[in-house]
Design a protein around this motif. Structure first.
Motif, PDB file in Angstrom:
ATOM      1  N   LYS A 199       0.822  -1.211   0.000  1.00  0.00           N
ATOM      2  CA  LYS A 199       0.000   0.000   0.000  1.00  0.00           C
ATOM      3  C   LYS A 199       0.856   1.261   0.000  1.00  0.00           C
ATOM      4  CE  LYS A 199      -4.099  -2.018   2.155  1.00  0.00           C
ATOM      5  NZ  LYS A 199      -5.027  -1.995   3.306  1.00  0.00           N
ATOM      6  N   LYS A 200       1.983   1.207   0.693  1.00  0.00           N
ATOM      7  CA  LYS A 200       2.884   2.358   0.732  1.00  0.00           C
ATOM      8  C   LYS A 200       3.411   2.682  -0.659  1.00  0.00           C
ATOM      9  CE  LYS A 200       7.416   3.746   2.567  1.00  0.00           C
ATOM     10  NZ  LYS A 200       8.579   3.296   3.374  1.00  0.00           N
ATOM     11  N   LEU A 201       3.855   1.646  -1.380  1.00  0.00           N
ATOM     12  CA  LEU A 201       4.379   1.870  -2.722  1.00  0.00           C
ATOM     13  C   LEU A 201       3.264   2.304  -3.681  1.00  0.00           C
ATOM     14  CD1 LEU A 201       7.004  -0.976  -3.257  1.00  0.00           C
ATOM     15  CD2 LEU A 201       7.333   1.326  -2.337  1.00  0.00           C
ATOM     16  N   ALA A 202       2.088   1.684  -3.550  1.00  0.00           N
ATOM     17  CA  ALA A 202       0.967   2.067  -4.411  1.00  0.00           C
ATOM     18  C   ALA A 202       0.567   3.518  -4.171  1.00  0.00           C
ATOM     19  CB  ALA A 202      -0.217   1.143  -4.167  1.00  0.00           C
ATOM     20  N   GLU A 203       0.569   3.935  -2.911  1.00  0.00           N
ATOM     21  CA  GLU A 203       0.243   5.327  -2.585  1.00  0.00           C
ATOM     22  C   GLU A 203       1.240   6.281  -3.236  1.00  0.00           C
ATOM     23  OE1 GLU A 203      -0.545   8.136   1.367  1.00  0.00           O
ATOM     24  OE2 GLU A 203       0.336   6.146   1.586  1.00  0.00           O
ATOM     25  N   LYS A 204       2.513   5.915  -3.207  1.00  0.00           N
ATOM     26  CA  LYS A 204       3.538   6.753  -3.833  1.00  0.00           C
ATOM     27  C   LYS A 204       3.335   6.818  -5.350  1.00  0.00           C
ATOM     28  CE  LYS A 204       8.604   7.321  -3.942  1.00  0.00           C
ATOM     29  NZ  LYS A 204       8.610   8.670  -3.348  1.00  0.00           N
ATOM     30  N   MET A 205       2.962   5.704  -5.945  1.00  0.00           N
ATOM     31  CA  MET A 205       2.692   5.681  -7.379  1.00  0.00           C
ATOM     32  C   MET A 205       1.512   6.579  -7.724  1.00  0.00           C
ATOM     33  SD  MET A 205       3.015   1.716  -8.502  1.00  0.00           S
ATOM     34  CE  MET A 205       4.367   0.680  -7.968  1.00  0.00           C
ATOM     35  N   ILE A 206       0.428   6.440  -6.959  1.00  0.00           N
ATOM     36  CA  ILE A 206      -0.768   7.240  -7.233  1.00  0.00           C
ATOM     37  C   ILE A 206      -0.453   8.725  -7.128  1.00  0.00           C
ATOM     38  CG2 ILE A 206      -3.057   7.859  -6.351  1.00  0.00           C
ATOM     39  CD1 ILE A 206      -3.428   4.900  -5.594  1.00  0.00           C
ATOM     40  N   GLY A 207       0.270   9.107  -6.074  1.00  0.00           N
ATOM     41  CA  GLY A 207       0.634  10.509  -5.913  1.00  0.00           C
ATOM     42  C   GLY A 207       1.440  11.032  -7.083  1.00  0.00           C
ATOM     43  N   GLY A 208       2.389  10.224  -7.562  1.00  0.00           N
ATOM     44  CA  GLY A 208       3.207  10.646  -8.694  1.00  0.00           C
ATOM     45  C   GLY A 208       2.429  10.705  -9.996  1.00  0.00           C
ATOM     46  N   LEU A 209       1.565   9.725 -10.226  1.00  0.00           N
ATOM     47  CA  LEU A 209       0.791   9.694 -11.462  1.00  0.00           C
ATOM     48  C   LEU A 209      -0.174  10.865 -11.561  1.00  0.00           C
ATOM     49  CD1 LEU A 209      -0.067   5.873 -11.669  1.00  0.00           C
ATOM     50  CD2 LEU A 209       1.443   7.144 -13.211  1.00  0.00           C
ATOM     51  N   GLU A 210      -0.730  11.259 -10.436  1.00  0.00           N
ATOM     52  CA  GLU A 210      -1.703  12.358 -10.454  1.00  0.00           C
ATOM     53  C   GLU A 210      -1.062  13.684 -10.846  1.00  0.00           C
ATOM     54  OE1 GLU A 210      -3.390  12.051  -6.547  1.00  0.00           O
ATOM     55  OE2 GLU A 210      -5.011  10.721  -7.222  1.00  0.00           O
ATOM     56  N   GLU A 211       0.256  13.753 -10.836  1.00  0.00           N
ATOM     57  CA  GLU A 211       0.957  14.971 -11.238  1.00  0.00           C
ATOM     58  C   GLU A 211       1.346  14.964 -12.717  1.00  0.00           C
ATOM     59  OE1 GLU A 211       4.296  15.289  -8.679  1.00  0.00           O
ATOM     60  OE2 GLU A 211       3.109  15.654  -6.858  1.00  0.00           O
ATOM     61  N   ILE A 212       1.052  13.863 -13.414  1.00  0.00           N
ATOM     62  CA  ILE A 212       1.454  13.738 -14.819  1.00  0.00           C
ATOM     63  C   ILE A 212       0.271  14.090 -15.716  1.00  0.00           C
ATOM     64  CG2 ILE A 212       2.344  12.184 -16.592  1.00  0.00           C
ATOM     65  CD1 ILE A 212       3.617  10.531 -14.353  1.00  0.00           C
ATOM     66  N   GLU A 213       0.485  14.969 -16.645  1.00  0.00           N
ATOM     67  CA  GLU A 213      -0.575  15.418 -17.548  1.00  0.00           C
ATOM     68  C   GLU A 213      -1.101  14.254 -18.379  1.00  0.00           C
ATOM     69  OE1 GLU A 213      -1.295  18.616 -21.223  1.00  0.00           O
ATOM     70  OE2 GLU A 213       0.664  18.443 -20.252  1.00  0.00           O
ATOM     71  N   GLY A 214      -2.425  14.183 -18.479  1.00  0.00           N
ATOM     72  CA  GLY A 214      -3.057  13.177 -19.323  1.00  0.00           C
ATOM     73  C   GLY A 214      -3.264  11.833 -18.674  1.00  0.00           C
ATOM     74  N   ILE A 215      -2.834  11.670 -17.420  1.00  0.00           N
ATOM     75  CA  ILE A 215      -2.977  10.395 -16.720  1.00  0.00           C
ATOM     76  C   ILE A 215      -4.196  10.445 -15.804  1.00  0.00           C
ATOM     77  CG2 ILE A 215      -1.946   8.798 -15.061  1.00  0.00           C
ATOM     78  CD1 ILE A 215      -0.590   8.789 -17.804  1.00  0.00           C
ATOM     79  N   ASN A 230       9.804  -5.080  -4.199  1.00  0.00           N
ATOM     80  CA  ASN A 230       9.853  -3.801  -4.904  1.00  0.00           C
ATOM     81  C   ASN A 230      10.293  -2.683  -3.978  1.00  0.00           C
ATOM     82  OD1 ASN A 230       7.172  -5.075  -6.682  1.00  0.00           O
ATOM     83  ND2 ASN A 230       9.001  -4.312  -7.723  1.00  0.00           N
ATOM     84  N   THR A 231      11.069  -1.769  -4.538  1.00  0.00           N
ATOM     85  CA  THR A 231      11.681  -0.689  -3.771  1.00  0.00           C
ATOM     86  C   THR A 231      11.131   0.660  -4.228  1.00  0.00           C
ATOM     87  OG1 THR A 231      13.473  -0.404  -5.373  1.00  0.00           O
ATOM     88  CG2 THR A 231      13.810  -2.041  -3.611  1.00  0.00           C
ATOM     89  N   GLU A 232      11.462   1.692  -3.476  1.00  0.00           N
ATOM     90  CA  GLU A 232      11.062   3.036  -3.883  1.00  0.00           C
ATOM     91  C   GLU A 232      11.785   3.446  -5.162  1.00  0.00           C
ATOM     92  OE1 GLU A 232      10.788   6.079  -1.024  1.00  0.00           O
ATOM     93  OE2 GLU A 232       9.719   4.843   0.452  1.00  0.00           O
ATOM     94  N   GLU A 233      12.964   2.878  -5.395  1.00  0.00           N
ATOM     95  CA  GLU A 233      13.670   3.128  -6.666  1.00  0.00           C
ATOM     96  C   GLU A 233      12.873   2.563  -7.835  1.00  0.00           C
ATOM     97  OE1 GLU A 233      16.350   3.823  -3.436  1.00  0.00           O
ATOM     98  OE2 GLU A 233      15.103   2.061  -3.879  1.00  0.00           O
ATOM     99  N   ASP A 234      12.238   1.403  -7.640  1.00  0.00           N
ATOM    100  CA  ASP A 234      11.373   0.849  -8.682  1.00  0.00           C
ATOM    101  C   ASP A 234      10.233   1.812  -8.991  1.00  0.00           C
ATOM    102  OD1 ASP A 234      12.824  -1.507  -8.900  1.00  0.00           O
ATOM    103  OD2 ASP A 234      11.553  -2.600  -7.475  1.00  0.00           O
ATOM    104  N   VAL A 235       9.671   2.397  -7.947  1.00  0.00           N
ATOM    105  CA  VAL A 235       8.563   3.334  -8.129  1.00  0.00           C
ATOM    106  C   VAL A 235       9.018   4.569  -8.898  1.00  0.00           C
ATOM    107  CG1 VAL A 235       6.928   4.848  -6.938  1.00  0.00           C
ATOM    108  CG2 VAL A 235       7.334   2.535  -6.073  1.00  0.00           C
TER     109      VAL A 235
END
Length: 394
Positions: A294-310, A372-377
Motif C-alpha cells: 500500500k505504501k508503494l501504491a500510494e507513492k505511485m498514485i501521488g506521482g501519477l496524479e501529477e502527470i498530464e493526461g494520466i 519492490n523498492t522506492e527506486e522501482d517506483v
C-alpha cells in the motif's frame, strides 16, 4: 520491511538486476527457498503418495500432508477443509461443477473472467438467473448488494480485492447480507491472500479460492477452502484414482474431503513449494506485506496524479495502481515502460464487463510486492512521464 534485502533472495534479480518487476498481480517471482523446496523434493523424496508402503512413499505422503497443514494454518482452516487445485480458475470451476443449490447467482461487474465464467455457464445449463453488483469508487457497491441479493439468491461470488482496482471490497458486509438471505458465498482471494492476513473462520465465506503462483509459490498450485459440512455434500469434480474408498461392479464409495476432490496423482512438489512460500511470507508477516504494498501504491498514485493526461482509476488505499493515458492505448504505454526495464500489465485484465462500465478500452496496471523498492517506483513514474510526453507530442 527491507525490500532491498528481500530482493537478494530472488534469483531472477541476479539475472536481471535492472528489472523493476511491477506485474505481481499477474504472478509473483519465486525466492530461493521455494525453488529449493521443489528441487529437493524431486532429489530426495519423489514418490507417488497415499498407497506405497515403503519408506520413500511414506516420506512423500507426509510431505504432502505437512504442506496441506501449513497452508491450512496460513488461512486458519482445518486441514480437511483445504483442497489443492491448480489455481483459482480450477477452484471456481470445481465449485460450479460440484455444488448444488437453489436460487439465482449474484456476481460483480469487476469480477475476473475466471470468477464469472464458471458461474455464467452453470446459470446457462441450469436456467438460473444472474444479477451483477455495481462498482462505486473502485469497490463493490453495498447499495447494489442490498438491492440485488434477496431470498431468491442461491449463491454470491465476489472478489476480496479486485485485480483492476486493488481495493479491498466490503466483503464482510456482503457476506452478512448473503447469509441473511440463506445464500452461499464464494470469495475470490487471488489478490488478497498474497497481500494481507486471511482468516477464513473470521471472514465466514463458505468457500475461498486463491492461487499459489501469485504468493511466491510454484505455478500450477492453488487452494480451495470450503466449510467441511458443505464439502461433504458435494459430488466429486473429477473421478479416478486416489479419491475413492472402494470400487465394486455396482457401487463406488468416494473418500471424504479433501481427497474426494483430488483425483489422480497430485502436484506434490508444487504443494511442498507452496508451503515454503507460506513460510517465507509468515516470516515477513502479512501485516508488513500489506503495509509495504500500500505504501508503494500510494507513492505511485501521488506521482501519477501529477502527470498530464494520466487518469488513475484505483482508489486511495489500494495495493496496486491502474491508470489510463489520454494520449495512448494502455499497450503503447506498457511498451514504453518495457523499454526502460519496467514490467507492468496492460489491457482489460480479464475484467471486460468492468471496463465497459468504466467506458475505457483497458488500463495500465502496476502491482508492487515485497521485493519492490522506492527506486522501482521512481523508475516507473519517470517512464510514465516519458510515455505521456511522447504520445502527447504526437
Amino acid at each position: 520491511m527491507k525490500p532491498e534485502k528481500i530482493r537478494e533472495d530472488f534469483p531472477i534479480f541476479d539475472e536481471r538486476p535492472e528489472l523493476a518487476y511491477l506485474d505481481n498481480a499477474a504472478t509473483s517471482q519465486k525466492p530461493e527457498s521455494v525453488i529449493d523446496a521443489v528441487e529437493n523434493f524431486y532429489r530426495e523424496n519423489n514418490s507417488n503418495i497415499g498407497r506405497g508402503l515403503y519408506e520413500l512413499a511414506n516420506d512423500a505422503t507426509q510431505a504432502y500432508k505437512d504442506a496441506r497443514s501449513k497452508v491450512a494454518g496460513f488461512i486458519n482452516a482445518d486441514s480437511d477443509e483445504v483442497i489443492f487445485v491448480r489455481n483459482t480458475t480450477e477452484a471456481e470451476n470445481l465449485l460450479a461443477s460440484s455444488l448444488d443449490f437453489e436460487g439465482g447467482i449474484v456476481l460483480s461487474k469487476m469480477a475476473h473472467h475466471s470468477e464469472q465464467l464458471p458461474w455464467r455457464r452453470k446459470a446457462d445449463e441450469e436456467d438460473k438467473n444472474i444479477e451483477y453488483l455495481g462498482t462505486e469508487n473502485g469497490k463493490i457497491s453495498i447499495k447494489s448488494a442490498k438491492d440485488k441479493i434477496d431470498e431468491d439468491t442461491g449463491l454470491v461470488a465476489i472478489s476480496h480485492i479486485s485485480n483492476v482496482f486493488g481495493a479491498e471490497n466490503p466483503v464482510e458486509e456482503i457476506i452478512e447480507i448473503a447469509h441473511d438471505n440463506d445464500a452461499l458465498v464464494v470469495l475470490d482471494a487471488a489478490q488478497s491472500a498474497p497481500h494481507r492476513p486471511l482468516d477464513v473462520k473470521d471472514i465466514d465465506a463458505d468457500f475461498v479460492a486463491f492461487s499459489g503462483h501469485k504468493m511466491l509459490g510454484p505455478s500450477g498450485t492453488g487452494v480451495l477452502y470450503g466449510k467441511k459440512e458443505l464439502l461433504q455434500d458435494m459430488r466429486p469434480y473429477q473421478v479416478g484414482g486416489g479419491m475413492i474408498n472402494s470400487v465394486e461392479h455396482d457401487e463406488v464409495k468416494y473418500a471424504d474431503a479433501p481427497e474426494r476432490f483430488e483425483a489422480g496423482t497430485p502436484n506434490v512438489a508444487g504443494a511442498v513449494g507452496l508451503a515454503a512460500a507460506v513460510e517465507y511470507l509468515e516470516d515477513i508477516g502479512m501485516e508488513n506485506v500489506s503495509a509495504h504494498s500500500k505504501k508503494l501504491a500510494e507513492k505511485m498514485i501521488g506521482g501519477l496524479e501529477e502527470i498530464e493526461g494520466i487518469d488513475v482509476i484505483s482508489p486511495e488505499g489500494a495495493n496496486l495502481v491502474s491508470f489510463t493515458c489520454e494520449y495512448a492505448h494502455p499497450h503503447d504505454v506498457a511498451e514504453v515502460l518495457n523499454q526502460h526495464g519496467v514490467a507492468v500489465r496492460a489491457g482489460h485484465h480479464c475484467a471486460q464487463p468492468q471496463m465497459v462500465e468504466l467506458d475505457v478500452n483497458g488500463a495500465t496496471r502496476a502491482s508492487p510486492y515485497i521485493y519492490n523498492t522506492e527506486e522501482d517506483v521512481e523508475k516507473f513514474l519517470e517512464s510514465v512521464r516519458e510515455a505521456s510526453e511522447i504520445f502527447n507530442a504526437t
